[in-house]
Design an enzyme around this catalytic site. Structure first.
Site, PDB file in Angstrom:
ATOM      1  CD  GLU A  82     -60.751 -27.372   5.632  1.00 15.01           C
ATOM      2  OE1 GLU A  82     -59.821 -27.143   6.522  1.00 15.01           O
ATOM      3  OE2 GLU A  82     -61.344 -28.235   5.651  1.00 15.01           O
ATOM      4  CE  LYS A 131     -60.201 -28.318  -2.087  1.00 10.64           C
ATOM      5  NZ  LYS A 131     -60.229 -27.459  -1.114  1.00 10.64           N
ATOM      6  CB  CYS A 190     -63.350 -24.135  -4.385  1.00 13.09           C
ATOM      7  SG  CYS A 190     -62.506 -23.767  -2.990  1.00 13.09           S
TER       8      CYS A 190
HETATM    9  C1  UDX Z   1     -59.190 -20.605   0.653  1.00 13.24           C
HETATM   10  C2  UDX Z   1     -57.725 -21.180  -0.134  1.00 13.24           C
HETATM   11  O1  UDX Z   1     -56.808 -20.576   0.617  1.00 13.24           O
HETATM   12  C3  UDX Z   1     -58.065 -21.042  -1.520  1.00 13.24           C
HETATM   13  O2  UDX Z   1     -56.869 -21.783  -2.110  1.00 13.24           O
HETATM   14  C4  UDX Z   1     -59.038 -22.164  -1.547  1.00 13.24           C
HETATM   15  O3  UDX Z   1     -59.213 -22.546  -3.000  1.00 13.24           O
HETATM   16  C5  UDX Z   1     -60.318 -21.249  -1.259  1.00 13.24           C
HETATM   17  O4  UDX Z   1     -60.459 -20.760   0.137  1.00 13.24           O
HETATM   18  P1  UDX Z   1     -60.080 -18.478   1.464  1.00 13.24           P
HETATM   19  O5  UDX Z   1     -59.954 -18.659   2.926  1.00 13.24           O
HETATM   20  O6  UDX Z   1     -61.731 -18.701   0.867  1.00 13.24           O
HETATM   21  O7  UDX Z   1     -59.215 -19.146   0.795  1.00 13.24           O
HETATM   22  O8  UDX Z   1     -59.761 -17.013   0.906  1.00 13.24           O
HETATM   23  P2  UDX Z   1     -59.975 -15.546   1.590  1.00 13.24           P
HETATM   24  O9  UDX Z   1     -61.178 -15.497   2.306  1.00 13.24           O
HETATM   25  O10 UDX Z   1     -59.536 -14.320   0.574  1.00 13.24           O
HETATM   26  O11 UDX Z   1     -58.604 -15.279   2.658  1.00 13.24           O
HETATM   27  C6  UDX Z   1     -57.422 -15.460   2.328  1.00 13.24           C
HETATM   28  C7  UDX Z   1     -56.872 -14.369   3.063  1.00 13.24           C
HETATM   29  O12 UDX Z   1     -55.433 -14.522   3.193  1.00 13.24           O
HETATM   30  C8  UDX Z   1     -57.385 -12.872   3.169  1.00 13.24           C
HETATM   31  O13 UDX Z   1     -57.807 -12.536   4.359  1.00 13.24           O
HETATM   32  C9  UDX Z   1     -56.006 -12.198   2.719  1.00 13.24           C
HETATM   33  O14 UDX Z   1     -55.893 -10.555   3.201  1.00 13.24           O
HETATM   34  C10 UDX Z   1     -54.822 -12.900   3.403  1.00 13.24           C
HETATM   35  N1  UDX Z   1     -53.698 -12.729   2.637  1.00 13.24           N
HETATM   36  C11 UDX Z   1     -53.561 -12.931   1.379  1.00 13.24           C
HETATM   37  C12 UDX Z   1     -52.531 -12.677   3.633  1.00 13.24           C
HETATM   38  O15 UDX Z   1     -52.593 -12.539   4.993  1.00 13.24           O
HETATM   39  N2  UDX Z   1     -51.075 -12.408   2.927  1.00 13.24           N
HETATM   40  C13 UDX Z   1     -51.049 -12.738   1.703  1.00 13.24           C
HETATM   41  O16 UDX Z   1     -49.979 -12.524   0.941  1.00 13.24           O
HETATM   42  C14 UDX Z   1     -52.112 -12.841   1.028  1.00 13.24           C
HETATM   43  C1  UDX Z   2     -66.730 -26.544  -2.343  1.00  6.62           C
HETATM   44  C2  UDX Z   2     -66.518 -28.154  -1.989  1.00  6.62           C
HETATM   45  O1  UDX Z   2     -67.867 -28.592  -1.784  1.00  6.62           O
HETATM   46  C3  UDX Z   2     -65.566 -28.201  -0.798  1.00  6.62           C
HETATM   47  O2  UDX Z   2     -65.579 -29.610  -0.413  1.00  6.62           O
HETATM   48  C4  UDX Z   2     -64.276 -27.489  -0.998  1.00  6.62           C
HETATM   49  O3  UDX Z   2     -63.463 -27.534  -0.130  1.00  6.62           O
HETATM   50  C5  UDX Z   2     -64.574 -26.058  -1.617  1.00  6.62           C
HETATM   51  O4  UDX Z   2     -65.399 -26.262  -2.415  1.00  6.62           O
HETATM   52  P1  UDX Z   2     -68.359 -24.630  -1.422  1.00  6.62           P
HETATM   53  O5  UDX Z   2     -67.788 -23.838  -2.811  1.00  6.62           O
HETATM   54  O6  UDX Z   2     -68.118 -23.915  -0.208  1.00  6.62           O
HETATM   55  O7  UDX Z   2     -67.484 -26.069  -1.403  1.00  6.62           O
HETATM   56  O8  UDX Z   2     -69.766 -24.928  -1.827  1.00  6.62           O
HETATM   57  P2  UDX Z   2     -70.603 -26.221  -2.339  1.00  6.62           P
HETATM   58  O9  UDX Z   2     -71.671 -26.842  -1.331  1.00  6.62           O
HETATM   59  O10 UDX Z   2     -69.791 -27.378  -2.802  1.00  6.62           O
HETATM   60  O11 UDX Z   2     -71.480 -25.397  -3.435  1.00  6.62           O
HETATM   61  C6  UDX Z   2     -70.729 -25.176  -4.687  1.00  6.62           C
HETATM   62  C7  UDX Z   2     -71.632 -24.564  -5.548  1.00  6.62           C
HETATM   63  O12 UDX Z   2     -72.343 -25.589  -6.313  1.00  6.62           O
HETATM   64  C8  UDX Z   2     -72.892 -23.423  -4.937  1.00  6.62           C
HETATM   65  O13 UDX Z   2     -73.090 -22.307  -5.901  1.00  6.62           O
HETATM   66  C9  UDX Z   2     -74.160 -24.358  -4.868  1.00  6.62           C
HETATM   67  O14 UDX Z   2     -75.268 -23.611  -4.897  1.00  6.62           O
HETATM   68  C10 UDX Z   2     -73.902 -25.264  -6.150  1.00  6.62           C
HETATM   69  N1  UDX Z   2     -74.583 -26.506  -6.163  1.00  6.62           N
HETATM   70  C11 UDX Z   2     -74.090 -27.453  -5.110  1.00  6.62           C
HETATM   71  C12 UDX Z   2     -75.725 -26.897  -7.026  1.00  6.62           C
HETATM   72  O15 UDX Z   2     -76.110 -25.936  -7.816  1.00  6.62           O
HETATM   73  N2  UDX Z   2     -76.253 -27.981  -6.905  1.00  6.62           N
HETATM   74  C13 UDX Z   2     -75.997 -29.019  -5.858  1.00  6.62           C
HETATM   75  O16 UDX Z   2     -76.539 -30.151  -5.914  1.00  6.62           O
HETATM   76  C14 UDX Z   2     -75.091 -28.520  -5.057  1.00  6.62           C
END
Ligand code: UDX
Ligand code: UDX
Length: 464
Positions: free
Chosen positions: A162, A222, A278
């Site tokens: 993603e 990724k 991430c």
């Molecule tokens: C995602 C990706 O999965 C992660 O690898 C990526 O790097 C960041 O984004 P995200 O959707 O942000 O994670 O995580 P989170 O909001 O914590 O959601 C994960 C969900 O999975 C939780 O709601 C948790 O309850 C659920 N879960 C976890 C299950 O249903 N079963 C499990 O065994 C573990």
């Molecule tokens: C990131 C990646 O962009 C996305 O492709 C991946 O799937 C998940 O991780 P996210 O963490 O949701 O997404 O947000 P992003 O917009 O990338 O920002 C990450 C952090 O960097 C934030 O704290 C943001 O404020 C910071 N940032 C971003 C800066 O400080 N400066 C910038 O110019 C851009």
């Protein structure tokens, strides 16, 4: 091969929005999102669509359209697995907090649990799609578990990382730069599985933007994408410190640099440090993988991105203490913003947490305002750090709903998230109600320096 039923395990920031968009764009496919967290599922099913557990611009509208039609949220994981032709795994993969690889490697226990559950339940062939970000070659481990503990059914494992960013997730899903699908390109079954997933995205994504690769390339891409993005932020943040010493302005530098089409303008905004679930996790994971292959130079190179980011958070907090005559003990400091970036209620790894922790160690009194983050979340973030007891945090930290109240009688205000609304505040009014001299620290280079100095603020912005 036509997919009729999709199951997604994990109703989080990735699983929820991604499945909502797939359901909206593919009305003929039933999409069931399951999660072990009952409260979360109940929130996704809340009658008032504004109460869904994730704040993301445009998401509630998509959910409203598809929910109950072909988008379902449930805690019955077994049933959804059983019915599905295609299963997405979108559970979290936090950095390990114990044992080998502690603090570096991704903890795959949830992924493994999912695999075992699928193996136990599945009675017919399934395509399993890794949506979570995973170390390279996790697909192989998944396949081993499925093949050796399963009921003799066939599995195809795809990697479909993603790339959505929080705050713009719906836009990123609707109009992605690319969709990446990794699979077994060497067998007819592998190709068929890849095509089944391509067909889903082809409902709304132009074919030429759907890339297919082998599984390992997809998994590594990724990690690479996130490492490159984070590296840009650390690079500009490194320059921000030099700008402060030399009288250059980091925004001017980044504009000049970003206009070089080979470099490009995005991800060059200096900040108090990147956060989010991430960047740090994926880079640490990359570092761990490189080290485990004995590639020390590669590992050290990427590790420096994290070192720089930690330095930036610390240096910003230290600047506050230093400017306030080297002590903040008993002083009221207002923090504007707690989310790791604007337009999200997600706080994972937010720089604000570390700045607050630093200031609390210096015995400051912290008052916090964020338009979308709950008080409960803020305290849970501080507690998670484990620096001090719940009582100590509660004694020193206050969370308020009104930004003007937060700043009233404060010695200093620090802007930590770039929420648009901060620009529109009546800063004269804020200044009038603060103790003098009134300090304003802009960790996002969001505010207009000249205007704020004319009001009377002692103004500091990162990188200038
Ligand atoms: C995602 C990706 O999965 C992660 O690898 C990526 O790097 C960041 O984004 P995200 O959707 O942000 O994670 O995580 P989170 O909001 O914590 O959601 C994960 C969900 O999975 C939780 O709601 C948790 O309850 C659920 N879960 C976890 C299950 O249903 N079963 C499990 O065994 C573990
Ligand atoms: C990131 C990646 O962009 C996305 O492709 C991946 O799937 C998940 O991780 P996210 O963490 O949701 O997404 O947000 P992003 O917009 O990338 O920002 C990450 C952090 O960097 C934030 O704290 C943001 O404020 C910071 N940032 C971003 C800066 O400080 N400066 C910038 O110019 C851009």
């Amino acid at each position: 091969m036509k997919i009729k039923n999709i199951c997604c395990i994990g109703a989080g920031y990735v699983g929820g929005p991604t499945m909502a968009v797939i359901a909206q764009k593919c009305p003929e496919i039933n999409v069931t999102v399951v999660d072990i967290n009952e409260q979360r599922i109940a929130a996704w099913n809340d009658k008032d669509v504004e109460n869904i557990p994730i704040y993301e611009p445009g998401l509630s509208k998509v959910v409203e359209e598809a929910r109950g039609r072909n988008l379902f949220f449930s805690t019955d994981v077994d049933k959804a697995i059983d019915k599905a032709d295609m299963i997405f795994i979108s559970v979290n993969t936090p950095t390990k907090t114990y044992g080998m690889g502690k603090g570096m490697a991704a903890d795959l226990k949830f992924i493994e649990l999912c695999a075992r559950q699928i193996a136990r339940v599945a009675k017919d062939d399934k395509i399993v799609v890794e949506k979570s970000t995973l170390p390279v070659r996790t697909a192989q481990a998944l396949k081993n578990i499925l093949d050796h503990t399963g009921n003799g059914v066939n599995y195809q494992i795809l990697s479909n990382p993603e790339f959505l960013a929080e705050g713009t997730a719906i836009k990123d899903l609707m109009d992605p730069d690319r969709v990446l699908i990794g699979g077994d390109l060497d067998t007819a079954e592998g190709k068929e599985a890849i095509q089944a997933l391509v067909n889903i995205y082809a409902h709304w994504v132009p074919q030429e933007q759907i890339l297919t690769t082998n599984v390992w390339s997809s998994e590594l891409s990724k990690l690479t994408a996130n490492a490159f993005l984070a590296q840009r932020v650390s690079s500009i943040n490194a320059m921000s410190e030099l700008c402060e010493k030399t009288g250059a302005d980091v925004d001017e530098v980044s504009r000049a640099v970003g206009m070089d089409s080979r470099i490009g303008a995005k991800f060059l905004k200096s900040s108090v440090g990147f956060g989010g679930s991430c960047f740090q996790k994926d880079i640490l994971n990359l570092v761990y993988i490189a080290k485990s292959f004995g590639l020390d130079e590669v590992a050290d190179y990427w590790h420096q991105v994290i070192i720089m980011n930690d330095h930036q958070k610390k240096r910003f907090a230290a600047k506050i203490v230093q400017t306030l005559f080297n002590t903040v003990s008993g002083k009221k400091i207002a923090l504007m913003g707690w989310a790791f970036k604007k337009d999200t209620n997600d706080t994972r790894e937010s720089a604000a947490i570390y700045v607050a922790d630093y200031l609390l160690n210096e015995q400051a009194d912290i008052v916090i305002y964020d338009p979308k983050v709950t008080e409960e979340q803020i305290f849970s973030d501080l507690e998670y750090l484990g620096t001090r007891s719940t009582e100590e945090n509660r004694a020193r930290v206050t969370v308020l709903q009104n930004p003007y109240e937060v700043c009233s009688n404060a010695h200093a205000v620090a802007v930590l998230t770039e929420w648009d609304e901060f620009q529109n505040y009546d800063w004269q009014k804020i200044y009038d109600n603060m103790l003098k001299p009134a300090f304003l620290f802009d960790g996002r280079k969001l505010l207009n320096r000249k205007e704020k100095e004319e009001i009377g603020f002692e103004f500091y912005a990162i990188g200038s």
